[in-house]
Design a protein around this motif. Structure first.
Motif, PDB file in Angstrom:
ATOM      1  N   UNK A 170       7.215  10.512   5.958  1.00  0.00           N
ATOM      2  CA  UNK A 170       6.812   9.672   7.093  1.00  0.00           C
ATOM      3  C   UNK A 170       7.377  10.252   8.383  1.00  0.00           C
TER       4      UNK A 170
ATOM      5  N   UNK B 235       4.309   6.598  13.860  1.00  0.00           N
ATOM      6  CA  UNK B 235       4.774   7.568  12.877  1.00  0.00           C
ATOM      7  C   UNK B 235       3.592   8.035  12.037  1.00  0.00           C
TER       8      UNK B 235
ATOM      9  N   UNK C 101       2.778   7.211   9.102  1.00  0.00           N
ATOM     10  CA  UNK C 101       2.141   6.083   8.400  1.00  0.00           C
ATOM     11  C   UNK C 101       1.066   5.407   9.254  1.00  0.00           C
ATOM     12  N   UNK C 102       1.204   5.483  10.566  1.00  0.00           N
ATOM     13  CA  UNK C 102       0.221   4.858  11.453  1.00  0.00           C
ATOM     14  C   UNK C 102      -0.969   5.774  11.734  1.00  0.00           C
TER      15      UNK C 102
ATOM     16  N   UNK D 101       0.742   2.926   2.398  1.00  0.00           N
ATOM     17  CA  UNK D 101       2.005   2.837   3.143  1.00  0.00           C
ATOM     18  C   UNK D 101       3.195   3.011   2.203  1.00  0.00           C
ATOM     19  N   UNK D 102       3.056   2.518   0.977  1.00  0.00           N
ATOM     20  CA  UNK D 102       4.146   2.643   0.011  1.00  0.00           C
ATOM     21  C   UNK D 102       4.429   4.118  -0.301  1.00  0.00           C
TER      22      UNK D 102
ATOM     23  N   UNK E  37       6.279   8.235   3.097  1.00  0.00           N
ATOM     24  CA  UNK E  37       7.732   8.119   3.223  1.00  0.00           C
ATOM     25  C   UNK E  37       8.440   7.906   1.896  1.00  0.00           C
ATOM     26  N   UNK E  38       7.718   8.020   0.778  1.00  0.00           N
ATOM     27  CA  UNK E  38       8.360   7.774  -0.522  1.00  0.00           C
ATOM     28  C   UNK E  38       9.096   9.018  -1.039  1.00  0.00           C
TER      29      UNK E  38
ATOM     30  N   UNK F 222      -6.064  10.309  10.993  1.00  0.00           N
ATOM     31  CA  UNK F 222      -6.766   9.900  12.207  1.00  0.00           C
ATOM     32  C   UNK F 222      -6.563  10.965  13.283  1.00  0.00           C
TER      33      UNK F 222
ATOM     34  N   UNK G  71       0.537  -3.454  11.627  1.00  0.00           N
ATOM     35  CA  UNK G  71       0.975  -2.559  12.699  1.00  0.00           C
ATOM     36  C   UNK G  71       1.797  -3.287  13.757  1.00  0.00           C
TER      37      UNK G  71
ATOM     38  N   UNK H 238      12.768   1.202  14.712  1.00  0.00           N
ATOM     39  CA  UNK H 238      11.343   1.542  14.606  1.00  0.00           C
ATOM     40  C   UNK H 238      10.915   1.980  13.227  1.00  0.00           C
ATOM     41  N   UNK H 239      11.867   2.239  12.344  1.00  0.00           N
ATOM     42  CA  UNK H 239      11.493   2.614  10.984  1.00  0.00           C
ATOM     43  C   UNK H 239      12.643   2.220  10.071  1.00  0.00           C
TER      44      UNK H 239
ATOM     45  N   UNK I 278      13.886   4.109   2.680  1.00  0.00           N
ATOM     46  CA  UNK I 278      13.452   3.547   1.396  1.00  0.00           C
ATOM     47  C   UNK I 278      11.939   3.376   1.392  1.00  0.00           C
ATOM     48  N   UNK I 279      11.413   2.809   0.328  1.00  0.00           N
ATOM     49  CA  UNK I 279       9.971   2.577   0.255  1.00  0.00           C
ATOM     50  C   UNK I 279       9.561   1.523   1.285  1.00  0.00           C
ATOM     51  N   UNK I 280       8.339   1.601   1.754  1.00  0.00           N
ATOM     52  CA  UNK I 280       7.854   0.711   2.812  1.00  0.00           C
ATOM     53  C   UNK I 280       7.420  -0.630   2.212  1.00  0.00           C
ATOM     54  N   UNK I 281       8.403  -1.425   1.794  1.00  0.00           N
ATOM     55  CA  UNK I 281       8.089  -2.710   1.161  1.00  0.00           C
ATOM     56  C   UNK I 281       7.532  -3.706   2.179  1.00  0.00           C
TER      57      UNK I 281
ATOM     58  N   UNK J  29       5.249  -3.026   4.473  1.00  0.00           N
ATOM     59  CA  UNK J  29       3.795  -2.833   4.418  1.00  0.00           C
ATOM     60  C   UNK J  29       3.229  -3.331   3.098  1.00  0.00           C
ATOM     61  N   UNK J  30       3.999  -3.146   2.028  1.00  0.00           N
ATOM     62  CA  UNK J  30       3.535  -3.584   0.711  1.00  0.00           C
ATOM     63  C   UNK J  30       3.342  -5.106   0.692  1.00  0.00           C
TER      64      UNK J  30
END
Lengths: 499, 499
Positions: A163, A174, A176-177, A208-209, A212-213, A226, B177, B199-200, B203-206, B208-209
């Motif tokens: 990410x 970032x 992800x966006x 999204x998961x 950055x994983x 995009x 977003x 801003x971030x 770890x995983x993006x939970x 967004x999940x």
């Protein structure tokens, strides 16, 4: 929270017999490049975080998706861990190999598959360089916004895995966006499509998961990004300050004035002098701090914003404000910033780069705290960072050849990150956790939250074969590290699952 | 992909004894409002999708987080399913109760906890209305961008659960977003913080999940949203067309011209006439289609963009272009659009609202396909939608009192969504899957992908007590529905896990 064990797990951590794995993979994948001699493995022993080095057991360089699938299935069956690597520019050791593992190198997947200017998307393979996407989109007046400083070399697959951020993420987000869809292959060799060409996809947001994983959930094999229209105009202001905290406060003032700059970067005196000595960007070497503020958009809009920002900077106590006269000078201003890390590297045998984030309002206080830590421990710290995002990059200068200095640098680094967490921020903004910051994750998260991460990991990779030992610490590691997060006075769960 | 079963699962689906659950909850939570008489339960039998109605077993209305935690722990222990409900404005039946389940109503958590204009964030409870956030931020010149048409009534907790959209999402993004951090409580009564003020988060993006997870992973108890500065200027153009496909093509032309409008909406003749009859917005009732295009930003910028868009619209064959003369007329133009659903409701006893998304370039073709389906099945379809996003809202008009018409409407709806998927889009943009579109999920996703969703679900709620029967279909349901997705000619996995 439910962690559901796979009883075959322990096999993955058992010592692996290199020659039998090699034989097995050579038979299963006769057409795939598979490096196994020490001299061939050596170039892969580290990524951009050169402080950590490990020789991989084997390096696999597939060139078809079928090979990636077959490789994953073999490693799954054999219980051999897999670390995936892009261009190897990562700064947190996310692509650090494992002695008992296969390093999967994705550099042969380097094709731009499609640029669709009407839909404003590009479909690319993971080994494509970040900047190459913008170059391919340029004839249509478009570009890919996230721009890590390594953008001439880093590959988009790694950008998604980490990410990645960059100078322009304050305004444009970032990675992800800026990603619409990815294709992935799981450790069991299954292909999945996450996200869609349309603006949203139903179901859980697995796109999204995965973003950055850090290579822990699957291998990314295709990315749809995009593209944005290039702004009509972009101008850069450079403001000098005689005090670091004043510069930090000015950052919040600019945002509070209703401006969202394309980029808003800060450098302190040590970073300014290093960059100026290296790049000759025209930086004021006497200033205690500079802010670089880029404003982009329609011509008239940019002019209005420049006037507003000038006023804010003057009120915040800027001692001088320069505006880049043309695109060449604008590029030069940014070249100083983008080369600040190697520039600092010329001043000291070694440096240790932090990546903490904090809420913007905390900038003055945290900068002061860093200065105090620097003085206490007798190590110089250069600050160069994405100020608008509150994403700090303190560079701790040290000499690894002097006994005890590496440890001292690590101590200062750890304390800086704890300061960030305490200020309501986090231990990493855009460089990832990787191997480097895995212990600090124990300070960042509660056991329940770490357990949630492990549960999600188990959903995709119950045997924990993908990039083990990175990103998410085991609770056992945290207990050993002694920095278990205590939330609201509650002790960690008495019966911790062990990994 | 690993689905790890919890052997206690089947208990959750067994019939539940209402009186024993009631006694248990009353004893455990004596201070919590717990409704159980039929006349008290009746108001909660449906959400905004009134076609489906189910009387909940019990309705719980906690007013403290401790009560939510205790309630979740009780339901977990008893194996009783929980459906969480906000304002009940959802359009896909996501908050449809279960006969054997507790409906958890979060409306008492309705406080705005903090508005921080410097950090540009607001911290709010889930029951706060969407519009109330913008109202609280207005004194600071800020607002919360996502604006579903129900924004005067819908609550932010539901917005996060459904990843709600709105007219301005083309430029400012969906809910995901615009949210920085959430607090959640799991089915086991654990509290977690997902995301961060910075801003971030590592770890995983939970975060967004959970956003858009439709109440299947946990209960959202607090939300920190981003606030944006109000644009200095906003202007709206209304273009008329004598042909729906021409209007569809103009949408892509505007984006291709490098403009990102604040909103870009389309209505066809049936929708125009319905809205005009209801609101008197000044719409051209003879036009086959109109586009409403809002441009916002700095004054000069907006004027430039208006000129560019006018030119694009003329070249695309617009028969007339009107510009709102002032903010009052701009509000009127939007009032017609935002009230289009109830307006269409005045033309027909019933309507069935779709929410498919498609890549923008497919708009003309899909609009033509919808017209053909409408003719074939003899049901009128009004189109009113977020054209810039490619997020379509065909409203299928029918009369439920005429035998077979509901079924016919469902058939046409299903075919429209399949058309969207076939065009590279998805079955829902912003309304969620809920109960309504669960069968279409079988067409949208492959078995491997659905299995990944179930694995993630199991990580947080292995007993599947949270909102069962919504959002993610079981593979068994898909097999029964007969619409199992076949990918690249491959049949579904021969040994499907059963749920």
């Amino acid at each position: 929270m439910n962690i559901l064990y796979d009883e075959r797990l322990d096999g993955a951590l058992a010592p692996t017999d290199k020659s039998s794995v090699l034989t097995h993979l050579q038979q299963a994948l006769p057409d795939m490049t598979l490096l196994h001699r020490e001299e061939d493995l050596r170039p892969f022993e580290c990524d951009g975080l050169s402080a950590y080095r490990v020789l991989p057991m084997l390096v696999a360089m597939p060139h078809t998706l079928e090979q990636v699938e077959a490789l994953m299935r073999c490693c799954f069956e054999l219980g051999v861990p897999v670390v995936t690597r892009g261009a190897g520019t990562g700064l947190s050791g996310g692509a650090l190999p494992l002695e008992q593992g296969v390093l999967l190198v994705m550099s042969r997947f380097a094709q731009i598959l499609d640029v669709d200017p009407d839909a404003r998307i590009a479909r690319v393979q993971p080994g494509v360089r970040n900047l190459a996407i913008s170059e391919a989109a340029a004839p249509f007046g478009l570009y890919y916004a996230p721009d890590p400083s390594s953008q001439i070399a880093c590959s988009i697959g790694g950008n998604v895995a980490e990410n990645a951020g960059g100078v322009h993420c304050l305004k444009y987000g970032l990675t992800v966006h800026n990603v619409l869809k990815i294709e992935v292959i799981t450790i069991e060799g299954e292909r999945m499509t996450l996200g869609s060409d349309a603006f949203d996809a139903p179901g859980f947001d697995l796109l999204a998961l995965f973003t950055g994983s850090e290579g822990m959930l699957g291998v990314i094999t295709e990315i749809t990004v995009k593209l944005l229209p290039k702004p009509e105009s972009a101008k850069v202001l450079m403001a000098s300050f005689d005090d670091v905290e004043k510069a930090g406060k000015a950052v919040g003032d600019i945002i509070a004035a209703g401006i969202i700059p394309g980029g808003l970067e800060m450098m302190d005196n040590l970073a300014i002098r290093a960059a100026e000595d290296f790049i000759r960007a025209g930086y004021p070497v006497e200033a205690e701090a500079i802010l670089l503020c880029e404003l982009d958009g329609a011509e008239a809009d940019v002019d209005d914003d420049c006037a507003t920002v000038r006023e804010v900077l003057e009120n915040a106590g800027a001692t001088n404000i320069a505006q880049a006269r043309d695109d060449a000078e604008r590029a030069l201003f940014w070249a100083g910033r983008k080369n600040a890390f190697p520039a600092v590297g010329r001043m000291s045998p070694d440096y240790y780069c932090m990546d903490g984030t904090i809420p913007r309002r905390e900038l003055p206080r945290v900068l002061k705290g860093i200065a105090e830590l620097s003085e206490q421990h007798g190590l110089r710290v250069a600050n160069v960072f994405h100020a608008g995002d509150g994403n700090m990059h303190p560079l701790i200068l040290f000499d690894a050849n002097r006994p005890g200095e590496l440890e001292k640098a690590e101590t200062v680094g750890g304390k800086i990150l704890e300061l960030c967490v305490e200020a309501g921020g986090s231990i990493t903004g855009e460089h990832g956790v990787g191997r480097e910051k895995i212990n600090q994750m124990c300070a960042q998260f509660q056991p329940d939250e770490l357990t949630a991460f492990h549960a999600v990991k188990a959903a995709f990779d119950a045997r924990r074969l993908l990039n083990p030992g990175k990103n998410i610490p085991t609770l056992q590691r945290c207990a050993e590290f002694g920095a278990m997060h205590v939330h609201k006075g509650e002790l960690p769960h008495p019966e911790l699952p062990r990994f």
